[in-house]
Design a protein around this motif. Sequence first.
Motif, PDB file in Angstrom:
ATOM      1  N   LEU A  74      64.050 159.492  80.015  1.00 20.89           N
ATOM      2  CA  LEU A  74      65.684 159.506  80.307  1.00 20.89           C
ATOM      3  C   LEU A  74      65.939 160.504  81.145  1.00 20.89           C
ATOM      4  O   LEU A  74      67.077 160.374  81.671  1.00 20.89           O
TER       5      LEU A  74
ATOM      6  N   GLU B 155      73.794 163.726  83.908  1.00 17.21           N
ATOM      7  CA  GLU B 155      72.313 163.319  84.249  1.00 17.21           C
ATOM      8  C   GLU B 155      71.420 164.488  83.884  1.00 17.21           C
ATOM      9  O   GLU B 155      71.622 165.781  84.017  1.00 17.21           O
TER      10      GLU B 155
ATOM     11  N   THR C  86      75.885 159.844  74.432  1.00 14.71           N
ATOM     12  CA  THR C  86      74.390 159.283  74.492  1.00 14.71           C
ATOM     13  C   THR C  86      73.475 160.432  74.267  1.00 14.71           C
ATOM     14  O   THR C  86      72.827 160.416  73.711  1.00 14.71           O
ATOM     15  N   TRP C  87      73.871 161.547  75.083  1.00 14.93           N
ATOM     16  CA  TRP C  87      72.878 162.829  75.125  1.00 14.93           C
ATOM     17  C   TRP C  87      73.169 163.268  73.646  1.00 14.93           C
ATOM     18  O   TRP C  87      72.225 163.876  73.205  1.00 14.93           O
TER      19      TRP C  87
ATOM     20  N   PHE D 225      80.430 162.253  81.674  1.00 12.70           N
ATOM     21  CA  PHE D 225      78.960 161.759  82.090  1.00 12.70           C
ATOM     22  C   PHE D 225      78.222 162.609  82.675  1.00 12.70           C
ATOM     23  O   PHE D 225      78.622 163.761  83.163  1.00 12.70           O
TER      24      PHE D 225
ATOM     25  N   SER E  75      69.460 158.907  86.286  1.00 12.48           N
ATOM     26  CA  SER E  75      70.931 157.964  85.790  1.00 12.48           C
ATOM     27  C   SER E  75      71.827 159.056  85.031  1.00 12.48           C
ATOM     28  O   SER E  75      71.393 159.767  84.278  1.00 12.48           O
ATOM     29  N   GLU E  76      72.963 158.659  85.165  1.00 11.26           N
ATOM     30  CA  GLU E  76      74.286 159.511  84.436  1.00 11.26           C
ATOM     31  C   GLU E  76      74.366 158.581  82.974  1.00 11.26           C
ATOM     32  O   GLU E  76      74.341 157.292  83.010  1.00 11.26           O
ATOM     33  N   ARG E  77      74.657 159.491  82.056  1.00  7.86           N
ATOM     34  CA  ARG E  77      74.791 158.608  80.779  1.00  7.86           C
ATOM     35  C   ARG E  77      76.173 159.466  80.177  1.00  7.86           C
ATOM     36  O   ARG E  77      76.208 160.390  80.279  1.00  7.86           O
ATOM     37  N   ARG E  78      76.762 158.664  79.050  1.00  9.91           N
ATOM     38  CA  ARG E  78      77.623 159.488  78.311  1.00  9.91           C
ATOM     39  C   ARG E  78      77.360 160.586  77.479  1.00  9.91           C
ATOM     40  O   ARG E  78      76.039 160.370  77.132  1.00  9.91           O
TER      41      ARG E  78
END
Length: 444
Positions: free
Chosen positions: A285, A318, A295-296, A316, A289-292
């Motif tokens: 992971l 990373e 999600t983290w 967001f 990439s950037e994730r919300r």
Amino acid sequence: MVIAGWARSKWMLTAAVCGLLASCANGPPTTPSPKPGTQQPPAPETGPVRYAPSGHAAMDAWRDDFSARAIGAGHDRALVKSLLEGIRPLPLWLGSDVQAATAPSSQAEFAKPIWDYLKVPMGQTRISSGQAKLAALSPTLGAIEAKYGVDRQAVLAIWGMETSYGSFMGNDDAANALANMAVEGRRRKFAEDELYALMTIVERGYARRSELGAGWAGAMGHTQFMPSTYIAHAVDFDGDGRRDVWKSEADALASAANYLARSGYVKGQLWGLEVALPEGFDYSLADGSERRMETWVAAGLTPITGGQFETGGAEFGELWVPAGHQGPKYLLFKNFNVYKTYNRADSYAFAVGLSGDAIVGKTGTLTPWPTHLAPLSVAEIRDMQQALNDRGFDAGAVDGIAGRRTRLAVQAFQKTLGQVADGYPAKRVLEALQALGASGAEIN
């Protein structure tokens, strides 16, 4: 009748003679001879600009060609000559070790382990100097912050990184540094474009020729603007009618803030936050990439200090593991990438963020750095990149810089070995690649 006719003829002859004399008297005056000792102004120089030799044949040939192109593009002949007539070869650019000395892989951002790179920007001298500037320039920094929407610690951190708060802005001439870069050749178009920008700076009256001091690569002033960046973003904040990034701290800091603001800086938002990861975390992971944030949180990430995430509005992030799974882990937000518009190295942006936080009294990295991991040399990183490419793992250019693309390739290779896929270019990764190369084994 005869007597009258003769008299009339005589009168007409007299009138004609008098008219001729009058015409001669009113003719164009003769040009007076110049007084002895009076010099006439020299005729304007035409044709190719004539220069004294620089002592370097390739530099002389480039200068003749570039001068002709600059004048042909409409730049003032006298200005072109003033910029280029004093250029001289610099050992850094045109010496025997130039390729090694000026290669990106030789720059501290790439050549040092990140914990060594951070020693200066996070050292007590740099941080205490920044805190002193924070106090001394509080009204100016407040005004800059209000106008451009950039937090003062970010501006101070950039200033500290670039010139140690103005203590060393470089002792080169911008035109000479850029001319050397152009002659060296690897970034000729870039250097020539920056020289054109220098001409524009002088032509528009932003600075005088004699004021164009710079560092080794042509960056100028307290916050090290390249000439094109100066034209686009430098401001006159102290109101004296000049954009003086060399002598006016207010102009230089406001110019840096203007640049960061136009690059997308978000006031009050974190640049990054150290996090803790759960046992058995999937390091794939950490792939750039950037994730919300949701999600983290669902993946088990928490702030290293505990509690809930407070990002200042960032939605967001990373995940970044700069020293692998054994070192600190960070969520990075938008302002981190804004810092990278100043310098594309992750370690540079990281140092800006950490030192800015330290200047305003925030805690730095809590997880110890894995200093027991011996870093790879530039040559070893090249060997690793080549071996990865040979085996179908796209590490990008074989340049000795373990950037993001190389780390993703390392990560993919680690998965095939069943290792923790953190993407860190450790010696054991290189040794595994070399062992496979020696055995001729293939990876499925």
